[in-house]
Write a protein that holds these residues in place. Structure first.
Motif, PDB file in Angstrom:
ATOM      1  N   TYR A  93      -4.496  -1.063   5.835  1.00 38.20           N
ATOM      2  CA  TYR A  93      -4.849  -0.917   4.426  1.00 38.20           C
ATOM      3  C   TYR A  93      -4.252  -2.079   3.641  1.00 38.20           C
ATOM      4  O   TYR A  93      -3.091  -2.437   3.843  1.00 38.20           O
TER       5      TYR A  93
ATOM      6  N   TYR B 121       0.843  -1.189   0.000  1.00 38.20           N
ATOM      7  CA  TYR B 121       0.000   0.000   0.000  1.00 38.20           C
ATOM      8  C   TYR B 121       0.886   1.249   0.000  1.00 38.20           C
ATOM      9  O   TYR B 121       2.009   1.242   0.481  1.00 38.20           O
TER      10      TYR B 121
ATOM     11  N   ASP C 195      -2.626  -4.646   0.917  1.00 39.65           N
ATOM     12  CA  ASP C 195      -1.649  -4.658  -0.171  1.00 39.65           C
ATOM     13  C   ASP C 195      -2.324  -5.221  -1.426  1.00 39.65           C
ATOM     14  O   ASP C 195      -3.328  -5.942  -1.356  1.00 39.65           O
TER      15      ASP C 195
END
Length: 393
Positions: free
Chosen positions: A250, A85, A252
């Motif tokens: 968050y 990310y 990947d």
């Protein structure tokens, strides 16, 4: 010829002698204990590069068992690449950079500690050598007075006890002399170990110059104390870990690209997109863990700060005590004893009681030794405070 020989001896002695400043300077450039951190700093350079790299791509080769005449019979070659990310690689690199900063502070702290240990040993050596110098002088003086006093024994046979006491005092001085010789040799050996340099002679200037000022010591302590600086860098590293654990929530992205080979039919390409799904709360737990560790490191820094200031107070008290003792001895006690010594010395020269003379002589010796100890204690406490302040000179 004799003058030439004397000059050569003086030059040779000056070449062998080394000042404390030069000794410290050379030790910082060759100490084996510092090479460990320097090697770790070199290794950390690779860690910084590694943190900024993508993970290695994965390559898969698959083949099914269907007959080649069927359309689904194929051999597939697939390449998979994971893309972190946005800013994850940067945050990983920030942790590695924070590690570098910690290592640099640890290296500086080791230098400061080494300098402190060298200074302490140097002032101990100075103390031993000064005591030895005084003992040597008193041995010569005692021998001279015994010889002088023996000239009166043929006239005053009742003075033999005074001579015996003087001879016992001489034996005691010679025992101290021998003990100091061994301690001086041991001190040189410790300096040789600390500096990684063979030390046979060291020029040391140890004097009490001014009354210590606690407020002046405190001013630079927070900004330059090695332990506090290390704690601050550890907090910065932990903040970087918190930032990374926060962004780990968050997902990947994984990109895939494949090529399918079919013997009886057309070949084709395929592409794909994958996401990691942080749905089990592991990342949240990791983030809370890192935040808790951050609070722990902040508390540790506060505790270290209290400890450092307590050490400063202790060393300041030692330094102030040594300053007061030195001036009591030099300004008050020694002048009085010097006058008593002159009176008793003149009495001995005319054959008076040697007992009183020996008592005064050793009172003077005791005060001079205490004066030397006060100077050494002052300089050692000063060296400890310099170490707290992060000084390397």
């Amino acid at each position: 010829m004799k003058k030439l020989l004397f000059c050569m001896l003086v030059i040779s002695g000056s070449l062998q002698a080394v000042t404390l400043y030069k000794l410290i300077e050379s030790s910082l450039s060759r100490s084996p204990s510092l090479e460990v951190i320097q090697a770790r700093l070199e290794a950390n350079k690779q860690s910084i590069d590694i943190a900024d790299q993508f993970e290695n791509p994965e390559l898969f080769l698959t083949k099914n068992t269907l007959d080649s005449k069927q359309a689904m019979s194929q051999t597939v070659l697939t390449l998979k690449q994971k893309i972190p990310y946005y800013s994850k690689r940067e945050k990983r690199q920030n942790i590695a950079l924070a590690d570098k900063n910690i290592l640099q502070e640890q290296l500086q702290a080791l230098k400061v500690e080494l300098v402190g240990r060298i200074k302490n040993e140097a002032y101990t050596l100075w103390e031993l050598r000064e005591k030895k110098r005084i003992i040597d002088e008193y041995i010569i003086l005692t021998k001279r007075n015994i010889k002088l006093y023996e000239s009166y024994t043929s006239v005053q046979n009742n003075q033999h006890m005074g001579i015996m006491k003087a001879e016992l005092s001489l034996s005691n001085l010679q025992v101290q002399q021998s003990r100091l010789d061994a301690q001086i040799a041991a001190s040189y050996a410790r300096l040789t170990y600390l500096t990684a340099t063979k030390i046979d002679n060291l020029t040391i200037d140890a004097t009490i110059q001014k009354k210590p000022d606690l407020q002046a010591f405190k001013e630079s302590l927070k900004k330059s104390n090695p332990d506090l600086l290390i704690r601050e860098k550890e907090i910065q590293k932990q903040n970087a870990k918190v930032s990374l654990s926060s962004i780990n929530n968050y997902p990947d992205v994984a990109f895939t690209a494949g090529y399918a080979y079919r013997e009886k039919f057309d070949n084709y390409f395929n592409v794909g997109l994958g996401l990691s799904l942080p749905i089990y709360g592991t990342e949240d737990a990791q983030e809370e863990k890192q935040r808790a560790l951050l609070l722990a490191k902040e508390s540790k820094k506060n505790d270290t700060e209290l400890m450092v200031f307590a050490q400063l107070q202790s060393y300041y008290a030692q330094m102030l005590s040594a300053y007061k003792i030195y001036h009591i001895i030099e300004d008050e006690a020694l002048p009085q004893v010097a006058h008593m010594f002159e009176i008793s010395s003149s009495s001995v020269s005319v054959g008076s009681d040697l007992f009183k003379y020996i008592d005064v002589l050793f009172e003077k010796l005791d005060l001079e030794v205490k004066s030397i100890q006060a100077v050494a204690n002052y300089k050692r406490a000063e060296a400890h405070i310099s170490q707290l302040r992060g000084e390397t000179k």
